[in-house]
Write a protein that holds these residues in place. Structure first.
Motif, PDB file in Angstrom:
ATOM      1  N   LEU A   1     108.614   9.457  54.745  1.00  0.00           N
ATOM      2  CA  LEU A   1     108.592  10.812  54.192  1.00  0.00           C
ATOM      3  C   LEU A   1     107.734  10.902  52.937  1.00  0.00           C
ATOM      4  CD1 LEU A   1     112.272  12.080  54.674  1.00  0.00           C
ATOM      5  CD2 LEU A   1     110.258  12.463  56.098  1.00  0.00           C
ATOM      6  N   ALA A   2     107.751   9.876  52.121  1.00  0.00           N
ATOM      7  CA  ALA A   2     106.945   9.896  50.896  1.00  0.00           C
ATOM      8  C   ALA A   2     105.460   9.958  51.234  1.00  0.00           C
ATOM      9  CB  ALA A   2     107.247   8.661  50.049  1.00  0.00           C
ATOM     10  N   GLY A   3     105.038   9.181  52.238  1.00  0.00           N
ATOM     11  CA  GLY A   3     103.641   9.226  52.649  1.00  0.00           C
ATOM     12  C   GLY A   3     103.269  10.555  53.255  1.00  0.00           C
ATOM     13  N   LEU A   4     104.189  11.154  53.989  1.00  0.00           N
ATOM     14  CA  LEU A   4     103.943  12.463  54.597  1.00  0.00           C
ATOM     15  C   LEU A   4     103.777  13.534  53.532  1.00  0.00           C
ATOM     16  CD1 LEU A   4     103.744  14.065  57.239  1.00  0.00           C
ATOM     17  CD2 LEU A   4     106.225  14.346  57.174  1.00  0.00           C
ATOM     18  N   VAL A   5     104.666  13.544  52.554  1.00  0.00           N
ATOM     19  CA  VAL A   5     104.570  14.512  51.461  1.00  0.00           C
ATOM     20  C   VAL A   5     103.292  14.298  50.671  1.00  0.00           C
ATOM     21  CG1 VAL A   5     105.621  15.276  49.284  1.00  0.00           C
ATOM     22  CG2 VAL A   5     107.050  14.860  51.282  1.00  0.00           C
TER      23      VAL A   5
ATOM     24  N   ILE B   1     100.386  15.899  52.474  1.00  0.00           N
ATOM     25  CA  ILE B   1     100.435  17.361  52.334  1.00  0.00           C
ATOM     26  C   ILE B   1      99.975  17.778  50.948  1.00  0.00           C
ATOM     27  CG2 ILE B   1     102.005  19.341  52.290  1.00  0.00           C
ATOM     28  CD1 ILE B   1     103.650  17.904  54.467  1.00  0.00           C
ATOM     29  N   GLU B   2     100.375  17.034  49.933  1.00  0.00           N
ATOM     30  CA  GLU B   2      99.954  17.339  48.556  1.00  0.00           C
ATOM     31  C   GLU B   2      98.446  17.190  48.394  1.00  0.00           C
ATOM     32  OE1 GLU B   2     103.890  16.084  45.920  1.00  0.00           O
ATOM     33  OE2 GLU B   2     102.353  14.593  46.361  1.00  0.00           O
ATOM     34  N   ILE B   3      97.876  16.135  48.997  1.00  0.00           N
ATOM     35  CA  ILE B   3      96.420  15.930  48.913  1.00  0.00           C
ATOM     36  C   ILE B   3      95.681  17.094  49.549  1.00  0.00           C
ATOM     37  CG2 ILE B   3      94.513  14.517  49.786  1.00  0.00           C
ATOM     38  CD1 ILE B   3      96.371  12.075  49.502  1.00  0.00           C
ATOM     39  N   ALA B   4      96.135  17.521  50.727  1.00  0.00           N
ATOM     40  CA  ALA B   4      95.479  18.639  51.421  1.00  0.00           C
ATOM     41  C   ALA B   4      95.524  19.899  50.572  1.00  0.00           C
ATOM     42  CB  ALA B   4      96.146  18.880  52.775  1.00  0.00           C
TER      43      ALA B   4
ATOM     44  N   ALA C   1      93.417  14.328  55.171  1.00  0.00           N
ATOM     45  CA  ALA C   1      94.488  13.968  54.237  1.00  0.00           C
ATOM     46  C   ALA C   1      95.512  13.065  54.909  1.00  0.00           C
ATOM     47  CB  ALA C   1      95.157  15.227  53.694  1.00  0.00           C
ATOM     48  N   PHE C   2      95.854  13.368  56.166  1.00  0.00           N
ATOM     49  CA  PHE C   2      96.811  12.524  56.890  1.00  0.00           C
ATOM     50  C   PHE C   2      96.246  11.128  57.136  1.00  0.00           C
ATOM     51  CE2 PHE C   2      98.822  16.572  58.520  1.00  0.00           C
ATOM     52  CZ  PHE C   2     100.000  16.394  57.820  1.00  0.00           C
ATOM     53  N   SER C   3      94.941  11.066  57.427  1.00  0.00           N
ATOM     54  CA  SER C   3      94.327   9.761  57.706  1.00  0.00           C
ATOM     55  C   SER C   3      94.345   8.861  56.470  1.00  0.00           C
ATOM     56  CB  SER C   3      92.889   9.951  58.195  1.00  0.00           C
ATOM     57  OG  SER C   3      92.044  10.423  57.154  1.00  0.00           O
ATOM     58  N   LEU C   4      94.331   9.465  55.278  1.00  0.00           N
ATOM     59  CA  LEU C   4      94.331   8.684  54.046  1.00  0.00           C
ATOM     60  C   LEU C   4      95.677   8.027  53.763  1.00  0.00           C
ATOM     61  CD1 LEU C   4      92.340  10.989  51.569  1.00  0.00           C
ATOM     62  CD2 LEU C   4      91.533   8.891  52.680  1.00  0.00           C
ATOM     63  N   THR C   5      96.773   8.649  54.215  1.00  0.00           N
ATOM     64  CA  THR C   5      98.094   8.171  53.818  1.00  0.00           C
ATOM     65  C   THR C   5      98.930   7.598  54.967  1.00  0.00           C
ATOM     66  OG1 THR C   5      99.005  10.392  54.087  1.00  0.00           O
ATOM     67  CG2 THR C   5      98.201   9.791  51.895  1.00  0.00           C
ATOM     68  N   ILE C   6      98.918   8.249  56.118  1.00  0.00           N
ATOM     69  CA  ILE C   6      99.804   7.795  57.206  1.00  0.00           C
ATOM     70  C   ILE C   6      99.054   7.379  58.455  1.00  0.00           C
ATOM     71  CG2 ILE C   6     101.710   9.219  56.385  1.00  0.00           C
ATOM     72  CD1 ILE C   6     101.093  11.206  58.586  1.00  0.00           C
ATOM     73  N   GLY C   7      97.730   7.534  58.463  1.00  0.00           N
ATOM     74  CA  GLY C   7      96.942   7.125  59.614  1.00  0.00           C
ATOM     75  C   GLY C   7      97.341   7.868  60.879  1.00  0.00           C
ATOM     76  N   ARG C   8      97.438   7.134  61.987  1.00  0.00           N
ATOM     77  CA  ARG C   8      97.765   7.731  63.280  1.00  0.00           C
ATOM     78  C   ARG C   8      99.226   7.505  63.693  1.00  0.00           C
ATOM     79  NH1 ARG C   8      93.404   9.478  66.153  1.00  0.00           N
ATOM     80  NH2 ARG C   8      91.344   8.935  65.344  1.00  0.00           N
ATOM     81  N   ASP C   9     100.062   7.144  62.726  1.00  0.00           N
ATOM     82  CA  ASP C   9     101.471   6.926  63.047  1.00  0.00           C
ATOM     83  C   ASP C   9     102.115   8.234  63.515  1.00  0.00           C
ATOM     84  OD1 ASP C   9     101.223   4.337  62.261  1.00  0.00           O
ATOM     85  OD2 ASP C   9     102.055   4.654  60.249  1.00  0.00           O
ATOM     86  N   PRO C  10     102.982   8.169  64.508  1.00  0.00           N
ATOM     87  CA  PRO C  10     103.701   9.370  64.948  1.00  0.00           C
ATOM     88  C   PRO C  10     104.510   9.960  63.790  1.00  0.00           C
ATOM     89  CG  PRO C  10     103.980   7.598  66.536  1.00  0.00           C
ATOM     90  CD  PRO C  10     103.323   6.988  65.325  1.00  0.00           C
TER      91      PRO C  10
END
Length: 462
Positions: free
Chosen positions: A422-426, A429-432, A407-416
């Motif tokens: 925050l929108a991409g992070l949320v 989490i919603e996708i997961a 799920a993280f790879s789909l939205t924020i990739g490998r960014d720290p």
């Protein structure tokens, strides 16, 4: 429940407490370990993964060995190896050596996983078994609950090595008390041979699957999955021709209750284990809570699990485990849906209430489902059955984390995380959580379609 049964239940439950307590407490100490050894995040992740992976690949072979040689002996040997592993972890000179020593802990952990539930099942009559298993599950959740809290305290005041010293003290108590009080009549299969080729093929298959899943969707992950398929075919061939297989495949092909109960357990752990991981990120990175405050919020779920697991286990002594476990799985599905709609303004009160609801559902599922698995097999197979159930748990944990990473790879990739939008992070989490909710809905179906009628247990099918 007589005095002998109480002592056996307490000792085996403390043994079950050790492994989740170690796992949840050491995670708090990871930053300090990294600071001391100047290690990368990837290397530090193996401090946890090495233990988990070792336990997963050895748990079923250890369960089979326990059926042959005696469960109490394997349990006590597991406590000894686990305690020794904890002790040498305190003198680790580097992160690499700590990982090696954690592998030794994992060997002992596999022996504990494979035998504690099997011993309880063999000691308690069917009418009391659910309550006893519920108490055991409560100890597991207690370990998960107090691990971060107690681990944080001892790490802050005495250093990260003190966590391992604490495990040494508990392990020594269980070992010494167990040598004196764990006297359990056992049906052993001493004339049978241990299926070493089957055990090796099983271990290789689980290893390739778990490592491969971590690498998906990259090419190495696909290759590892393909190799796991080849290894699995070889394993099935070996088990079909072996006189004394490590796993009787008829457990899955002829025992519907056993097969679907384990499938439900796999799906359950796959859709719930990463809840704390995801919400910890949400609470700290989105809501701005401190690690201590976030941890305090997250204990709402395991506290409910620990409080209600014994009562739910007792219910499974009176009512069909299938219906109770299915109801619990349905509650978890309902509880996951709101987390698939988390927003920047979601209230903390709502999060705590939903976590408590999830904890109650998990308690309703876990104890009755464990009861169903163990009650569906013959006593000669308790070790293997316990081992397979443990494999479902450990494999589900890694699948759950793998889904989160996907799920993280789909939205924020490998960014720290510190510089992530925050929108991409949320959104990640919603996708997961959406995937978890869908998985849990399938798990509810798997739990319900297990054979509702009492299934006869035979030597061949169980």
């Amino acid at each position: 429940m007589d005095e002998r049964q109480k002592i056996i239940l307490i000792l085996t439950s403390i043994g079950s407490f050790l492994t989740p307590f170690m796992g949840s407490s050491i995670n708090i100490a990871i930053p300090e370990i990294g600071h001391e050894f100047l290690s990368s995040a990837i290397l530090l992740s193996w401090v946890t993964t090495s233990y988990l992976l070792t336990s997963a690949i050895l748990i079923v072979p250890m369960g089979r060995l326990a059926d042959i040689r005696g469960r109490v002996g394997i349990f006590l040997s597991g406590v000894a190896i686990y305690t020794a592993g904890s002790l040498i972890c305190t003198i680790a000179p580097s992160a690499e050596w700590l990982i090696v020593f954690r592998i030794i802990q994992g060997i002992g952990g596999a022996m504990l996983y494979a035998t504690s539930i099997a011993i309880i099942t063999s000691v308690f009559h069917a009418k009391e078994r659910g309550m006893a298993l519920g108490i055991n599950v409560a100890f597991i959740y207690t370990g998960l609950t107090i691990g971060p809290f107690l681990g944080g305290i001892v790490t802050e005041f005495f250093g990260w090595r003190s966590i391992f010293y604490l495990n040494v003290l508990i392990g020594l108590f269980v070992l010494l008390a167990g040598m004196k009080y764990l006297k359990v009549p056992e049906i052993k299969e001493e004339m049978t041979r241990f299926d070493l080729p089957g055990s090796v093929l099983y271990a290789v298959t689980i290893f390739l699957l778990m490592i491969g899943f971590q690498e998906l969707p990259s090419e190495p992950g696909i290759v590892l999955f393909a190799l796991a398929g080849v290894s699995f075919i070889a394993f099935v061939y070996q088990e079909n021709r072996a006189e004394y297989p490590v796993i009787r495949l008829s457990l899955f092909t002829k025992n519907r209750v056993f097969a679907f109960s384990n499938l439900a357990a796999l799906i359950n752990y796959s859709s719930t284990y990463a809840i704390g991981f995801l919400l910890s990120i949400y609470l700290q990175n989105v809501k701005g809570f401190s690690p201590f405050s976030a941890g305090t919020i997250l204990i709402a779920q395991p506290i409910m699990q620990a409080l209600f697991s014994p009562a739910m286990g007792k219910l499974s002594d009176k009512y069909p485990s299938r219906l109770l476990a299915t109801a619990g799985m349905a509650m978890i599905t309902i509880g996951l849906v709101p987390f698939a709609n988390l927003g920047l303004e979601t209230s903390v009160t709502f999060i705590i209430a939903d976590l408590a609801f999830l904890g109650l559902g998990y308690a309703l599922f876990s104890s009755p489902n464990t009861h169903a698995v163990m009650d569906s097999v013959n006593e000669r197979c308790y070790g293997v059955a316990s081992g397979i159930l443990g494999t479902m748990r450990l494999s589900g944990m890694m699948v759950s984390m793998g889904i989160s990473m996907f799920a993280f790879s789909l939205t924020i990739g490998r960014d720290p995380l510190s510089i992530t939008d925050l929108a991409g992070l949320v959104s990640a989490i919603e996708i997961a959580f959406a995937i978890f909710a869908a998985l849990c809905a399938l798990g509810t179906i798997a739990s319900y379609v297990r054979n509702p009628k009492k299934q006869n247990r035979t030597e061949d099918s169980s």
